[in-house]
Motif scaffolding. Sequence first.
Motif, mmCIF file in Angstrom:
data_model
loop_
_atom_site.group_PDB
_atom_site.id
_atom_site.type_symbol
_atom_site.label_atom_id
_atom_site.label_comp_id
_atom_site.label_asym_id
_atom_site.label_seq_id
_atom_site.Cartn_x
_atom_site.Cartn_y
_atom_site.Cartn_z
ATOM 1 N N PHE A 158 0.817 -1.208 0.000
ATOM 2 C CA PHE A 158 0.000 0.000 0.000
ATOM 3 C C PHE A 158 0.856 1.267 0.000
ATOM 4 N N ASP A 159 1.871 1.266 0.846
ATOM 5 C CA ASP A 159 2.729 2.449 0.982
ATOM 6 C C ASP A 159 3.312 2.863 -0.373
ATOM 7 N N ASP A 160 3.809 1.886 -1.124
ATOM 8 C CA ASP A 160 4.438 2.193 -2.416
ATOM 9 C C ASP A 160 3.424 2.803 -3.380
ATOM 10 N N TYR A 161 2.236 2.222 -3.447
ATOM 11 C CA TYR A 161 1.241 2.692 -4.415
ATOM 12 C C TYR A 161 0.614 4.011 -3.975
ATOM 13 N N PHE A 162 0.395 4.155 -2.669
ATOM 14 C CA PHE A 162 -0.182 5.420 -2.204
ATOM 15 C C PHE A 162 0.837 6.553 -2.367
ATOM 16 N N SER A 163 2.095 6.237 -2.116
ATOM 17 C CA SER A 163 3.147 7.253 -2.299
ATOM 18 C C SER A 163 3.210 7.683 -3.757
ATOM 19 N N TRP A 164 3.085 6.724 -4.650
ATOM 20 C CA TRP A 164 3.051 7.058 -6.089
ATOM 21 C C TRP A 164 1.865 7.979 -6.371
ATOM 22 N N PHE A 165 0.728 7.639 -5.788
ATOM 23 C CA PHE A 165 -0.492 8.411 -6.028
ATOM 24 C C PHE A 165 -0.345 9.859 -5.549
ATOM 25 N N VAL A 166 0.204 10.051 -4.356
ATOM 26 C CA VAL A 166 0.299 11.424 -3.830
ATOM 27 C C VAL A 166 1.367 12.242 -4.558
ATOM 28 N N VAL A 167 2.231 11.603 -5.309
ATOM 29 C CA VAL A 167 3.200 12.335 -6.140
ATOM 30 C C VAL A 167 2.559 12.708 -7.478
ATOM 31 N N VAL A 168 1.808 11.765 -8.020
ATOM 32 C CA VAL A 168 1.186 12.011 -9.330
ATOM 33 C C VAL A 168 0.043 13.027 -9.215
ATOM 34 N N LEU A 169 -0.649 12.982 -8.091
ATOM 35 C CA LEU A 169 -1.836 13.843 -7.939
ATOM 36 C C LEU A 169 -1.508 15.335 -8.105
#
Lengths: 228, 433
Positions: free
Chosen positions: A146-157
């Motif tokens: 989760f951490d990896d994908y959520f971190s990706w999400f908050v960078v892309v957002l």
Amino acid sequence: MTELELLEFARGPALWVSLGVLAAGSLWRIAGILRLGGKPDLAEPRSTRLIAGALRATFARMLPHPAFRRTITLAAWNGYVYHAGLAVIVFGYLPHIDFVKRLLGLAWPALPEPVVYAFVGLTFVSLFVALIVRLNDPVRRLLSGFDDYFSWFVVVLPLFTGMMTLDQSYATRSAAALPLDPLPVAVHLLSVELLLVWLPFGRLAHAFLVFASRAVTGAALTRKGAAQ
Amino acid sequence: MVTTSLGSFKSPDARVAAREFVAQAGRDAAFQLEACVHCGQCAEACHFHLVSGDPRYTPIYKLQPMLKAYQREAAPFSSVKKALGLAPRELTAQELQEWSALLYDSCNLCGRCTLVCPMGIDIAGLVRRAREAMAAGGFAPTDLYKAVERALDTGSPIGVRWPALKRQIELQEQETGLRIPVDVEGAEYMVILSSIEIMGFAEIIGALARIFRHAGASWTIPSAGFEATNIGVQIGSREVAAELVSRIVAAAERLKVKCVVSPECGHAYSALRWEGPNLLGRRFGFDVVQIDELLDRFVREGRLRLRGKDARRLTFHDPCQLVRRGGLSEPPHRLMREVSANFAEMPSAGAASFCCGGGGGVSAIHRAEGLRFAAFACKKQQIEATGAEAVVTACANCRNVLEEAIDHDGMTLPVLGLTELVAQYLEPEARTG
């Protein structure tokens, strides 16, 4: 809440709270690790230039070790692309520089808008390549959670919400002026604030942990004369 | 028989392992555990992953149990996460049994992963720490527990006692015509040996006799505390490792030597030179030098004069614990150039050389044999790229493992020891004088 009120909230309380969480969370995480303590190394050192070794490792590991440069994967090189792209966007785009100036009083020359826009496109593609690799490569898929994908999400957002603000001509306006359409700017700011709030707690904390990790290993290997 | 609090494979306990994982995650280890970005580059450096393609062999993945225990009990925000039900679950015995194969069978502690990690995580160092927990909890391979018992009981992981070494010394005295000094108080150098050398490559003792005579240096072999290998650092037990180191230290202090010479054995050097003082909690009153480091020094000081060179095309296999992890990258390569007329370096020689596949205790784990032979493919590729007619190395365990793997692969390639090669090219006058 009107769009303007939302913008004021994003520029005001939300910004300060997110910066507060960023600072407090980062300090808590670093202090939490430091409190674990360590023992002095009693082995006779081969080299005592430990600070130099720590600094060398910190900078040298920014590039792949020469022995691995020919075999390094696309995913690894892609990491350089989006890190460089994010740096150009954050530090080279005039509205961001004005934003920092408003907060800290610091400013520097901006890059031309077309250059920044080109990097926005490149970074966007690069971040999606990173996601595709993470989802498809067996090693990265196994490691990721989760951490990896959520971190990706908050960078892309923020990148995505930032692109929504691009139709407003900024160059002719001052930093303090209100945008013609406040909603996209407010959403963009809030997405950045989400990133700031998440940063100390998840994988994005590598932004500061990397220096400690590299320095610790660099110093230890230098002590043995094994820094390469 | 020395008793220890080391766990037993007969009664594994996940809670004991979990506690030790947390104890091992001190400040430096924690900075590294926390810094991983799951980039997966370490997989590309690990020969076990390269030959199998199995993602479970990704070096950082092998540390999952340690990371989970640390995140559950000691990491920043762990209490908050626990309260919210977001902390990792407690480790189970089944999970740790599964990881035993990852932390032992498929890791040579070679440190190639450490070299490639962009975050600077010393993964090999963390695996060494993780093994402390696995061994304490009873999750290390049975073969290693048995080797620990033998080492504590007899002094050697394969049961070599003083009478066996004494016999080999006598044979080498007959072979060389030189007296091999035993238990000489006040000697400058005390030489210790690995069991593999004593039983498999005993001619090294004769080579050392010729070398020390040529260099005009006083030396001795202790009749007690002669075993250099340290199964404690391989299984991951500070207690066992400290006991074994203390025997060498006691011999050195009893004989009042200035320097202990660690033999051609990678992990033995690491155990004594880098871990030893920390295991005993005190600095040594003598120096520790690896034999090839000493030979290189003797050559550069002019105390060893060499004549002639081996004409065959030779290559050198870097023992990981001496070169990449031990800081001895230059001496063996310089010595090779002194004794070889046709020396061919392997691709990525030195820092990025592949492990033989048997380091870190893997060669002592019977169930890992198939995997070890498979992992040799990476080393084989590096050797074959040189077109060498013989491989030279500076570690008896590497030598043994290479010989087995070469034989297993149906190759015909001699594996030589560097010290013996140097002894072979000493100036004859001095050798006989």
